[in-house]
Design an enzyme around this catalytic site. Structure first.
Site, PDB file in Angstrom:
ATOM      1  CB  CYS A  68      -0.990  -0.042   1.174  1.00 52.93           C
ATOM      2  SG  CYS A  68      -2.295   1.205   1.082  1.00 52.93           S
TER       3      CYS A  68
ATOM      4  CG  HIS B 267      -4.286  -3.448   2.556  1.00 58.56           C
ATOM      5  ND1 HIS B 267      -3.325  -3.034   3.454  1.00 58.56           N
ATOM      6  CD2 HIS B 267      -4.797  -2.325   2.011  1.00 58.56           C
ATOM      7  CE1 HIS B 267      -3.283  -1.722   3.473  1.00 58.56           C
ATOM      8  NE2 HIS B 267      -4.167  -1.254   2.603  1.00 58.56           N
TER       9      HIS B 267
ATOM     10  CD  GLU C  86      -2.467  -6.270   5.018  1.00 52.72           C
ATOM     11  OE1 GLU C  86      -1.906  -6.589   3.955  1.00 52.72           O
ATOM     12  OE2 GLU C  86      -2.686  -5.085   5.351  1.00 52.72           O
TER      13      GLU C  86
END
Lengths: 264, 218
Positions: free
Chosen positions: B78, B196, B198
């Site tokens: 990001c 993202h 994650e």
């Protein structure tokens, strides 16, 4: 193309999922972790955990619930209910929440939105607005729908955005738990007034209701609880149906444990 | 696999740490730039304003560049990806690391430059482009890469950002929201993702596992 998000809401009290109608009469709907796991396999795009009683005991249980859900899910997780201060927010963020949802506390102190946006970024700050139709307008209510806030929903949404909120979780109190369809006038009015995403909530009953809120209601995401919890409709079936109607949705993963996961 | 997760105060690292660990990494957060020498790979996460990267001062910049020069793999996530470029119009006075060519810009600036116009996004609620870009969107691979190895066509990832990196020779995937931007980059061992990983389910974990695998091939 950016997908319309399908979000499952877990209303949690003392570590169990409950669900009421028009904010009252809560009944049991299951264990949050097993529900979250099922939704993840079915292709849910995001989860919201709302602590619906938010007593002190309940808050401790909430942290345990967030940790358990966050331990195995790698999708966005928002948590709300009873967050009144930066310390409350820090507790749920530290437990694994990606976003914090503020309702009554933001109405009482709009500066809390700004403080939390500075600390965690706007993407982590969701303002939850509970609104009830009042003639041609929508009145905002605090304290789980029990206290009129004396604010107009569209006007409060604009202010919350200006103060740092990154998303709006917009619930129609009139439609909550009724399965009579989303309040599309409300979501369209708010979505047209702000730049940030609007999550429509309250009233999901059929697949057509989702199509309606994504088109006429101009919602960026739609949240539901009852229709998923009781396994009447799977998230996967909903997404397949929406895709067939031309609504952009994230394709459902084909298998519960794809190769990529095992490679880890 | 020892992974240094650089904490410069831009966002919460809990989710990134958890996802890297789920992919088998031994994650640590160095409190000084010298700590990077103990790492097999370096991850720069981050959300928020580009100005936040100013905390990564000359010593940190030198340490990250030294890690790359010694063959360690680097992943920016990001804001961390944006920092790998030369800079961003979000904070014109704050230089990026400059390992990758080009400057980051606001999605609206990019859309206007591309001639699409800010209201060019099609779709059921096409009353205007919403920025920040929040939600799941397509990754369109522009060339084969180690980073995105094995991702099915049509894979989507979770985004939340207003600024983005331009398409350059380092781009391995693009995503479109008003404008087309670089959603994943790889130049040798220098990798970045605007989304993202994650928070992107199995797709994201696959990308992190791919990064760790190539980092281990040093």
């Amino acid at each position: 193309m950016l997908s319309k998000r399908i979000i499952a809401c877990l209303d949690v009290r003392d570590g169990s999922v409950v669900k009421g109608v028009q904010f009252e009469g809560l009944g049991h709907a299951g264990d949050p972790v097993s529900l979250a796991r099922r939704y993840n396999v079915e292709g849910i795009d995001e989860l919201v955990v709302l602590d619906v009683t938010a007593t002190l005991e309940s808050r401790r249980a909430l942290v345990t619930t967030i940790q358990a859900v966050a331990a195995e899910l790698f999708i966005p997780l928002a948590v709300g209910g009873g967050i009144r201060s930066a310390d409350d927010a820090a507790a749920v963020i530290d437990a694994g929440a990606d976003k914090i949802s503020l309702n009554s506390a933001a109405l009482a102190d709009p500066g809390l939105l700004t403080a939390l946006a500075r600390r965690y970024g706007s993407q982590a700050v969701v303002v939850a607005i509970d609104a009830k139709r009042d003639g041609a307008r929508y009145a905002v209510f605090a304290r789980s729908g029990t206290a009129a806030a004396g604010r107009d929903a569209v006007e409060w949404a604009r202010e919350a955005e200006a103060r740092g909120a990154g998303e709006i979780l917009l619930t129609s109190i009139d439609r909550d738990g009724t399965r009579a369809g989303f309040e599309c006038h409300l979501t369209a009015a708010v979505s047209g007034a702000v730049q940030i995403p609007v999550i429509a909530s309250g009233g999901a009953g059929t697949f057509e209701h989702f199509e309606d809120v994504f088109t006429r209601g101009r919602a960026d995401a739609a949240l539901a609880a009852s229709i998923f919890h009781f396994a009447e409709h799977s998230v996967a079936d909903l997404k397949t149906w929406l895709a067939g109607r031309g609504i952009p949705v994230r394709a459902v993963q084909s298998a519960p444990a794809p190769e990529g996961r095992r490679a880890c | 696999m020892r992974v240094a997760l650089v904490d410069y105060g831009a966002g919460n690292l809990t989710s990134v740490r958890k996802a890297l660990r789920a992919c088998g990494a031994d994650v640590f957060t160095p409190d000084r730039p010298e700590g990077l020498t103990a790492a097999d790979a370096v991850v720069i996460p981050g959300v928020g304003h580009f100005a936040a990267t100013a905390v990564l001062d000359a010593a940190w910049r030198a340490a990250v560049c030294a890690a790359v020069a010694s063959g360690r793999a680097l992943l920016g996530i990001c804001l961390g990806q944006q920092w790998l470029f030369e800079g961003s119009s979000e904070a014109p006075d704050v230089p990026g690391l400059g390992l990758l060519h080009g400057r980051c810009a606001h999605l609206r600036e990019m859309a206007e430059e591309a001639g699409a116009g800010p209201a060019g996004a099609p779709g059921p609620s096409s009353d205007g482009l919403k920025v920040p870009h929040v939600g799941w969107n397509d990754l369109a691979a522009t060339r084969p890469s180690d980073l995105l190895l094995g991702l099915a066509p049509g894979s989507q990832a979770y985004f939340t950002h207003a600024y983005a990196a331009p398409m350059t020779s380092a781009t391995v995937a693009t995503t479109t929201h008003g404008a087309r931007f670089a959603s994943a980059v790889q130049q040798g061992r220098i990798c970045g993702v605007q989304f993202h990983p994650e928070k992107s389910g199995d797709v994201g974990l696959r990308v992190l596992a791919n990064f760790l695998r190539q980092a281990g091939e040093r």
